[in-house]
Design a protein around this motif. Structure first.
Motif, short mmCIF file in Angstrom:
data_model
loop_
_atom_site.label_atom_id
_atom_site.label_comp_id
_atom_site.label_asym_id
_atom_site.label_seq_id
_atom_site.Cartn_x
_atom_site.Cartn_y
_atom_site.Cartn_z
N TRP A 4 0.86 -1.19 0.00
CA TRP A 4 0.00 0.00 0.00
C TRP A 4 0.89 1.24 0.00
N LYS A 82 -6.58 5.70 -2.66
CA LYS A 82 -7.00 4.30 -2.83
C LYS A 82 -7.70 4.11 -4.18
N CYS A 109 -4.97 -3.17 0.51
CA CYS A 109 -5.71 -2.28 -0.37
C CYS A 109 -6.08 -2.93 -1.70
#
Length: 455
Positions: A4, A82, A109
């Motif tokens: 991430w 994201k 994620c």
């Protein structure tokens, strides 16, 4: 490896990559150009084994220009990071198609990665940079994705011990931490983009992977690791606590200046304060913290993140006159600082931290006692586990609104750093050194991991 876009995630991924590369395995480390350029340099002996793969982050509405990690944006803009990360599906798919690795190790994620990896016959592992206590408290993949109607109906239900925990434990977040996370997740601009929640991402990632790797060890969290095996019904492998290693760049200006200041302090007298690259206190928290630190009278070295990226218009400020009043005994550093080197100095006697796992490991591997000030849910769960095990002291805050007095900060620091009745924390930190810095335990975890992945 596909971590991430947060340095609190990328650094543990890189530490694991270095350990695997030292065993002769080839690693592709995938991230964005700016993030890769900001990572610490790897040892020259590992350069042939670790290849950094740069993929461009798609442009997304509401995401500031050049924002490629969580340190580049205010907390309530991380959602757009994201969304941008979800735009990496095609370049990652192309990479797997052309490279055909044996495994891809992913973060929470990338909930979409399991299907892509399966299409190309690549096994996928989810690597949790969080300890098992956080994953165990949050429950099975199904609960993460769809909720738990049997128990968790109101916000208050989420601070109760979940029904799937069969052993005695006082671990739980505080209500103010839950409230803060709820308000942040609801604070989204009306951009028409599909929003995928963090718990869904995590649950779907775990559900679709072949194995779960956890930054932990059986010596540290036996009950919680065993719980994960029951909840996930797939291999759960502790990869070790990933103790930090010092780099030998003594020409670093920031380290030279810090060392010169620390060299003038008495052994064990300085408290180091840092809340990581991902966590910024509110103005209220900063003010109360500073006043408490001033009240304690202790020498301090404070690494303070007062702004998260150029687009962060909520710049926090120390109380008027604080730096002048404490100039003779303290340093406030608002730029990057070599945390592990500073903690390694004999003048540092304790840490005041947010309970982020990397800071916990660094402090305890050096035998430094901890004062904890968790702000978010994951930090609250780690903190309550450390308090339950009598490993650390947590600053008292009101359950509902998180308010606290400067006296609570001063009392906690004095207890852990100076007072005789706080000797238990200093002794426990030294006891934990044998676990958190033990390279034999780390090597054993790594050997078991590599045996599993190769077979």
């Amino acid at each position: 490896m596909l971590p991430w876009l947060a340095f609190g995630h990328m650094i543990p991924f890189l530490e694991l990559a270095k350990l695997m590369a030292a065993k002769g395995h080839n690693i592709y480390f995938i991230s964005t150009p700016r993030n890769i350029d900001r990572l610490p340099q790897i040892p020259k002996t590992l350069i042939p084994f670790i290849k950094f793969v740069k993929v461009n982050l798609p442009k997304v509405k509401n995401l500031p220009e050049n924002a490629e990690s969580t340190k580049d944006v205010p907390f309530d803009d991380v959602k757009y990071l994201k969304i941008a990360c979800d735009g990496l599906q095609q370049p990652v798919s192309d990479f797997l198609k052309t490279t055909s690795p044996d495994w891809i190790i992913s973060d929470f994620c990338n909930y979409w990665l399991g299907q892509i990896a399966g299409d190309y016959g690549v096994r996928m592992a989810y690597f949790s940079v969080f300890p098992a206590v956080i994953l165990g408290f949050m429950g099975s993949p199904e609960v993460l994705m769809y909720g738990d109607d049997e128990q968790q109906k109101t916000l208050e239900d989420f601070i109760e011990t979940p029904r799937w925990i069969s052993f005695e434990s006082d671990v739980r977040p505080s209500l103010f931490q839950l409230t803060r996370m709820t308000s942040l997740s609801n604070n989204l601009k009306d951009d028409g983009e599909k929003q995928v929640g963090d718990t869904y991402r995590l649950g779907a990632t775990i559900q679709s992977c072949n194995a779960v790797l956890v930054r932990s060890s059986l010596e540290f969290e036996p009950d919680w690791l065993n719980l994960l095996n029951r909840l996930y019904k797939k291999p759960v492998i502790p990869v070790g606590l990933l103790p930090a290693t010092a780099t030998n760049n003594d020409n670093d200006t920031s380290w030279r200046e810090a060392r010169e200041w620390l060299d003038k302090r008495e052994k064990g007298s300085v408290v180091y304060i840092g809340f990581g690259t991902e966590t910024k206190p509110s103005q209220y928290e900063l003010t109360q913290m500073a006043l408490g630190l001033e009240l304690s009278g202790l020498p301090f070295y404070w690494v303070l993140i007062d702004q998260r990226g150029a687009s962060d218009d909520e710049v926090i400020k120390l109380p008027h006159g604080f730096e002048d009043r404490t100039r003779e005994r303290g340093v406030v550093c608002t730029s990057w600082a070599p945390q592990f080197k500073i903690l390694s100095h004999e003048a540092v006697g304790g840490l005041l931290i947010h309970s982020g796992m990397s800071s916990v490991v660094e402090g305890l591997q050096l035998g430094k006692p901890l004062v904890l000030f968790p702000m978010l849910i994951d930090q609250g769960l780690i903190a309550s586990y450390l308090v339950e095990k009598r490993i650390a002291c947590m600053i008292h805050r009101e359950e509902v609104d998180g308010s606290f007095e400067p006296e609570s900060v001063a009392d906690s620091l004095s207890l852990v750093m100076v007072k005789q009745e706080g000797k238990m924390y200093r002794d426990k930190a030294k006891e934990m050194m044998s676990l958190f810095s033990d390279r034999n335990i780390q090597d054993k975890c790594l050997d078991e991991l590599m045996h599993f992945m190769m077979n």
